[in-house]
Design a protein around this motif. Structure first.
Motif, PDB file in Angstrom:
ATOM      1  N   GLN A 151      45.048  64.107  41.037  1.00 51.52           N
ATOM      2  CA  GLN A 151      45.547  64.881  39.906  1.00 51.52           C
ATOM      3  C   GLN A 151      44.537  65.979  39.565  1.00 51.52           C
ATOM      4  OE1 GLN A 151      48.491  64.219  38.751  1.00 51.52           O
ATOM      5  NE2 GLN A 151      48.648  65.460  36.914  1.00 51.52           N
ATOM      6  N   VAL A 152      45.046  67.177  39.406  1.00 49.57           N
ATOM      7  CA  VAL A 152      44.184  68.294  39.062  1.00 49.57           C
ATOM      8  C   VAL A 152      43.801  68.202  37.587  1.00 49.57           C
ATOM      9  CG1 VAL A 152      44.026  70.792  38.969  1.00 49.57           C
ATOM     10  CG2 VAL A 152      45.367  69.704  40.772  1.00 49.57           C
ATOM     11  N   GLN A 153      42.494  68.341  37.321  1.00 47.15           N
ATOM     12  CA  GLN A 153      42.042  68.336  35.933  1.00 47.15           C
ATOM     13  C   GLN A 153      42.084  69.757  35.385  1.00 47.15           C
ATOM     14  OE1 GLN A 153      38.100  66.797  35.304  1.00 47.15           O
ATOM     15  NE2 GLN A 153      38.195  67.043  33.084  1.00 47.15           N
ATOM     16  N   LEU A 154      42.734  69.941  34.249  1.00 41.34           N
ATOM     17  CA  LEU A 154      42.916  71.266  33.671  1.00 41.34           C
ATOM     18  C   LEU A 154      42.232  71.364  32.316  1.00 41.34           C
ATOM     19  CD1 LEU A 154      46.700  71.789  34.501  1.00 41.34           C
ATOM     20  CD2 LEU A 154      44.705  72.496  35.825  1.00 41.34           C
ATOM     21  N   ILE A 155      41.693  72.536  32.028  1.00 38.49           N
ATOM     22  CA  ILE A 155      41.016  72.799  30.770  1.00 38.49           C
ATOM     23  C   ILE A 155      41.666  73.995  30.102  1.00 38.49           C
ATOM     24  CG2 ILE A 155      38.854  73.414  29.652  1.00 38.49           C
ATOM     25  CD1 ILE A 155      38.772  70.668  30.841  1.00 38.49           C
ATOM     26  N   GLU A 156      42.098  73.799  28.843  1.00 35.64           N
ATOM     27  CA  GLU A 156      42.740  74.867  28.091  1.00 35.64           C
ATOM     28  C   GLU A 156      41.723  75.535  27.164  1.00 35.64           C
ATOM     29  OE1 GLU A 156      45.527  71.267  28.467  1.00 35.64           O
ATOM     30  OE2 GLU A 156      43.486  71.632  27.726  1.00 35.64           O
ATOM     31  N   SER A 157      41.910  76.829  26.940  1.00 35.73           N
ATOM     32  CA  SER A 157      41.064  77.566  26.004  1.00 35.73           C
ATOM     33  C   SER A 157      41.815  78.769  25.480  1.00 35.73           C
ATOM     34  CB  SER A 157      39.757  78.003  26.680  1.00 35.73           C
ATOM     35  OG  SER A 157      40.026  78.897  27.747  1.00 35.73           O
ATOM     36  N   GLY A 158      41.251  79.406  24.444  1.00 36.21           N
ATOM     37  CA  GLY A 158      41.809  80.643  23.935  1.00 36.21           C
ATOM     38  C   GLY A 158      42.558  80.537  22.631  1.00 36.21           C
ATOM     39  N   GLY A 159      42.685  79.334  22.106  1.00 36.45           N
ATOM     40  CA  GLY A 159      43.385  79.175  20.846  1.00 36.45           C
ATOM     41  C   GLY A 159      42.589  79.748  19.680  1.00 36.45           C
ATOM     42  N   GLY A 160      43.213  79.760  18.515  1.00 38.49           N
ATOM     43  CA  GLY A 160      42.526  80.264  17.339  1.00 38.49           C
ATOM     44  C   GLY A 160      43.436  80.314  16.138  1.00 38.49           C
ATOM     45  N   LEU A 161      42.893  80.859  15.045  1.00 38.31           N
ATOM     46  CA  LEU A 161      43.638  81.039  13.802  1.00 38.31           C
ATOM     47  C   LEU A 161      43.952  82.519  13.663  1.00 38.31           C
ATOM     48  CD1 LEU A 161      44.662  80.211  10.990  1.00 38.31           C
ATOM     49  CD2 LEU A 161      42.300  80.441  10.171  1.00 38.31           C
ATOM     50  N   VAL A 162      45.238  82.847  13.594  1.00 38.80           N
ATOM     51  CA  VAL A 162      45.663  84.230  13.490  1.00 38.80           C
ATOM     52  C   VAL A 162      46.762  84.346  12.447  1.00 38.80           C
ATOM     53  CG1 VAL A 162      45.079  84.776  15.896  1.00 38.80           C
ATOM     54  CG2 VAL A 162      47.377  83.973  15.332  1.00 38.80           C
ATOM     55  N   GLN A 163      47.041  85.583  12.074  1.00 35.70           N
ATOM     56  CA  GLN A 163      48.140  85.837  11.151  1.00 35.70           C
ATOM     57  C   GLN A 163      49.431  86.053  11.934  1.00 35.70           C
ATOM     58  OE1 GLN A 163      46.828  89.167   8.700  1.00 35.70           O
ATOM     59  NE2 GLN A 163      46.110  87.747   7.125  1.00 35.70           N
ATOM     60  N   ALA A 164      50.527  85.855  11.256  1.00 38.27           N
ATOM     61  CA  ALA A 164      51.826  86.094  11.876  1.00 38.27           C
ATOM     62  C   ALA A 164      51.894  87.526  12.410  1.00 38.27           C
ATOM     63  CB  ALA A 164      52.938  85.848  10.873  1.00 38.27           C
ATOM     64  N   GLY A 165      52.468  87.655  13.598  1.00 41.75           N
ATOM     65  CA  GLY A 165      52.560  88.953  14.240  1.00 41.75           C
ATOM     66  C   GLY A 165      51.438  89.259  15.203  1.00 41.75           C
ATOM     67  N   ALA A 166      50.379  88.467  15.165  1.00 45.35           N
ATOM     68  CA  ALA A 166      49.237  88.687  16.045  1.00 45.35           C
ATOM     69  C   ALA A 166      49.500  88.132  17.448  1.00 45.35           C
ATOM     70  CB  ALA A 166      47.997  88.042  15.445  1.00 45.35           C
TER      71      ALA A 166
END
Length: 126
Positions: free
Chosen positions: A1-16
């Motif tokens: 099984q390939v191990q995957l790492i997620e990134s790039g999330g955050g807190l933004v305002q609507a429309g961003a």
């Protein structure tokens, strides 16, 4: 099984916009279809988008069509989810995953995924 790492999330305002990344550790992702999923508090994990192993076919949840774009670069062993015009309803923990099948479109059913990473949190304020 390939191990995957997620990134790039955050807190933004609507429309961003945000761009999530999904990177494979220690193994090539190039032969696997990849799906993005999300889970909001108190709700079941749901499919968001998927991309075939070679990038020539994609599939999206209806509510994100026209706003989200999934793409990949097999040379960089990475899959991205570009999310534009974000809405508060997009707030969730986002995961990428494979179903372990090579040369596939990738999973749409969360039950086909055998292991999950930590995910990356996306929070959209109104």
């Amino acid at each position: 099984q390939v191990q995957l790492i997620e990134s790039g999330g955050g807190l933004v305002q609507a429309g961003a916009s945000l761009r999530l990344s999904c990177a494979a550790l220690g193994r090539s992702l190039s032969h696997y279809g990849v799906g993005w999923f999300r889970q909001a508090p108190g709700q079941e994990r749901e499919f968001v988008a998927r991309i075939r192993w070679n990038g020539d076919l994609t599939d999206y949840l209806d509510s994100v069509k026209g706003r989200f774009t999934i793409s990949r670069d097999n040379a960089k062993n990475t899959v991205w989810l570009q999310m534009n015009n974000l809405e508060p309803e997009d707030t969730a923990l986002y995961y990428c995953a494979t179903d372990g099948s090579i040369y596939s479109l990738g999973p749409r059913d969360p039950q086909r995924v055998r292991s999950w990473g930590q995910g990356t949190q996306v929070t959209v304020s109104s």
